[in-house]
Structures are given as C-alpha cells and as structure tokens.
Design a protein around this motif. Structure first.
Motif, PDB file in Angstrom:
ATOM      1  N   THR A  15       0.815  -1.210   0.000  1.00 48.40           N
ATOM      2  CA  THR A  15       0.000   0.000   0.000  1.00 48.40           C
ATOM      3  C   THR A  15       0.849   1.260   0.000  1.00 48.40           C
ATOM      4  N   GLN A  19       2.290   2.828  -7.377  1.00 51.28           N
ATOM      5  CA  GLN A  19       1.705   1.783  -8.210  1.00 51.28           C
ATOM      6  C   GLN A  19       1.395   2.264  -9.638  1.00 51.28           C
ATOM      7  N   VAL A  31      -0.868  -4.151 -11.147  1.00 54.12           N
ATOM      8  CA  VAL A  31      -2.014  -4.832 -10.542  1.00 54.12           C
ATOM      9  C   VAL A  31      -1.501  -6.149  -9.971  1.00 54.12           C
ATOM     10  N   HIS A  77       2.513 -10.078 -10.484  1.00 56.51           N
ATOM     11  CA  HIS A  77       1.589  -9.015 -10.863  1.00 56.51           C
ATOM     12  C   HIS A  77       1.540  -8.847 -12.377  1.00 56.51           C
ATOM     13  N   TYR A 113      -7.697 -10.543  -7.703  1.00 55.46           N
ATOM     14  CA  TYR A 113      -7.008  -9.811  -8.775  1.00 55.46           C
ATOM     15  C   TYR A 113      -7.977  -8.963  -9.603  1.00 55.46           C
ATOM     16  N   ASP A 115     -10.788  -7.689  -8.835  1.00 55.18           N
ATOM     17  CA  ASP A 115     -11.252  -6.516  -8.074  1.00 55.18           C
ATOM     18  C   ASP A 115     -10.200  -5.418  -8.108  1.00 55.18           C
ATOM     19  N   ARG A 116      -8.933  -5.794  -7.999  1.00 54.14           N
ATOM     20  CA  ARG A 116      -7.867  -4.788  -8.045  1.00 54.14           C
ATOM     21  C   ARG A 116      -7.735  -4.205  -9.453  1.00 54.14           C
ATOM     22  N   ALA A 119     -10.452  -1.739  -9.654  1.00 55.62           N
ATOM     23  CA  ALA A 119     -10.115  -0.576  -8.822  1.00 55.62           C
ATOM     24  C   ALA A 119      -9.118   0.340  -9.518  1.00 55.62           C
TER      25      ALA A 119
END
Length: 310
Positions: A15, A19, A31, A77, A113, A115-116, A119
């Motif tokens: 976090t 990113q 991601v 990722h 994954y 969902d990210r 997002a």
C-alpha cells in the motif's frame, strides 16, 4: 517461474509503494496478484554464497528482504498500459481456481485480482491486447477464468500475443519433464481456450512491433523463447523484462541465475544484454517479481550495474 517447492504466500498487498507511472503518453499501472515470502537467497539462486550480502545496506533496499533479513520478498503481478484508445495488459499472473498440484502456493487460488484491476479503472472487457513475456504458470493464469464450468478468456475483446515457439515447445511430448510440467499442465486451462476463441496471435519473437510502440525482443534462457517487451512513447522507453530478473540482488550480481532458468549460460547473456539496454537508454524497468514498487532504473556501476527503485 517454474516448479516451486515452498508453499507460503503472503496475503497482505503493498500500500505504501507507488503503483502508477508514466512512459511518454502511456500510463502504466501495477495490478498485484499475490506476494511471495518463502525463498531464501540460497533457495532462489543455486550459486548463492552468504558473503554476497556483505555491505548490502548500500545497494539492497530494506523492503526487498523480510524483517529478519532471511527471505527474499517477491511479487506476482500484471502491468496495465493505458493510452488514448488502447488498453494493454502485460503478463497475467497465476489466476484463480487453477489446478496446480505441483506448486502448492499457486494451487486453487482466490486472490481478488479482478477486483484490483477494476479498482485501477479497467474492466476485463476494456482490454484490447494481452502481451505475454513467456508461458510459465505465473505469467498466464489470468488469461482465462472459470465460467459455468468452462475456462474462457478473461479479456473477451482482447488479442493475446505470445510466442508461437513456446506454444509448440510446451505442447511437444518430447519436452515434457519435471521442470516443464507446469507449462504443460497450464495449456488446456490458460492457453488453449484463448486459441479456441480465435483471440490468439502466436508470433515470432524478433523485435518487431506487435502493437504500436510495443515490441517483443528475444531474451531466451529462462524459458525457450522468453521475450522482453520494449515500450516507446514520445521519445521515452520502458522495458518489461519478465523473468530475466527475479530479485534486485541480480542487478548487483547479474551472473546469478535463479533456480527457474532452464539454460544458464543463455539466461546470463540475455540478462546482461537487457541491463545494458536499460542503462544506456535511461529506461524505466518494469519487473515481474521484484517487491516494493517493482519499478526502477538501472545505471552502470563500473563493469556492473546498480538498481534504484522508483
């Protein structure tokens, strides 16, 4: 990567590291699929010697190892490239619900994954192209998802670009081995459905652009036809190096192959070539398994190289 023997994965996701980056007119977003914290350097690098970490405080960032300084931290990722009129995904992680009994850490995952991805502002239907550096288990998994008991392309409107030679290699029974068994196992659930849907572009890895500004360059050794992908936009370069590099330790010691590199001499030559390209072009380097931001720059340091995370 290839076959793994350890079976631990972290659930927490980063976090506090950046990113999202810009390469010319292209926005690049990381991601994350999952994080890995089970490898000691000695387990990851067959030629490892403990003295290689002496003085590492000057060249290895603290978040590249766990708090005890024992395990090399790693990430799995995708990179999502957004530019006007086009969305591209580079490598697709491990995937959910895949049968991976030889690799417990990748077996029947549920990672969040998608969902990210949403997002990050991208729905699967929005993706125009998927580019795969190579056909290993942790780079192709989200090519597909399970719908009503069938594996179907996750990105229904995308063209999937990958090596024709690797597809042929990992479907030829003569090449089946313990090292390659995951790459054979994934073909029916992660590659064949894309081909059957008519969405595959099986290509030669020869430096040509497959999408404007994006070209595949041969960097074999880790796998039979491993590619590094170059992005050029508005005079700026980015390199997506796949599994040429598994951890920042390899910038300091590019002669170190990972346990997953199939042809050691070839992997070393490819790694040095890519590091020279990145250093000489002042490119952003987007790695697939480095921890933290996973992005940085390579600079020359005498006869070697130095890495700096961004």
């Amino acid at each position: 990567m290839g076959t793994q023997t350890a079976a631990a994965a972290t659930a927490a996701l980063p976090t506090r590291h950046q990113q999202r980056w810009r390469v010319g007119a292209v926005t690049v977003t990381k991601v994350t699929d999952l994080l890995l914290d089970m490898f000691t350097p000695a387990a990851l690098f067959p030629d490892w010697q403990p003295e290689l970490l002496e003085g590492s405080g000057s060249w290895l960032s603290p978040d590249s190892m766990d708090a005890a300084g024992v395990h090399a931290l790693m990430s799995v990722h995708s990179w999502v490239l957004t530019s006007p009129g086009r969305i591209v995904v580079i490598d697709t992680g491990v995937g959910d619900g895949k049968e991976r009994p030889h690799t417990p850490v990748f077996h029947r995952l549920q990672t969040g994954y998608l969902d990210r991805l949403r997002a990050a502002g991208v729905a699967p239907e929005d993706v125009d192209h998927v580019l795969l550096t190579h056909l290993h288990v942790d780079h192709v998994g989200w090519n597909t998802r399970l719908v009503d008991g069938r594996w179907v392309p996750t990105f229904p409107n995308a063209r999937y670009h990958f090596s024709a030679r690797e597809r042929a290699w990992f479907t030829d029974p003569a090449n089946h081995s313990d090292r390659n068994r995951n790459s054979f196992l994934l073909q029916p659930d992660s590659i064949a459905p894309v081909i059957d849907a008519g969405q595959a572009e099986m290509i030669a890895i020869d430096g040509r652009e497959v999408v404007p500004g994006l070209s595949f360059h041969p960097t074999p050794g880790h796998s039979p036809d491993h590619a590094s992908i170059r992005l050029r936009s508005e005079g700026v370069e980015g390199w997506f190096v796949g599994d040429l590099l598994h951890h920042p330790i390899q910038i300091r010691y590019p002669e170190l192959n990972s346990v997953f590199d199939a042809v050691p001499a070839q992997a070393r030559a490819s790694r040095r070539w890519a590091l020279e390209q990145a250093a000489d072009s002042d490119a952003l380097v987007f790695t697939t398994h480095f921890p933290e931001s996973s992005v940085g720059r390579v600079t020359r340091d005498g006869d070697g190289f130095r890495w700096a995370f961004l």
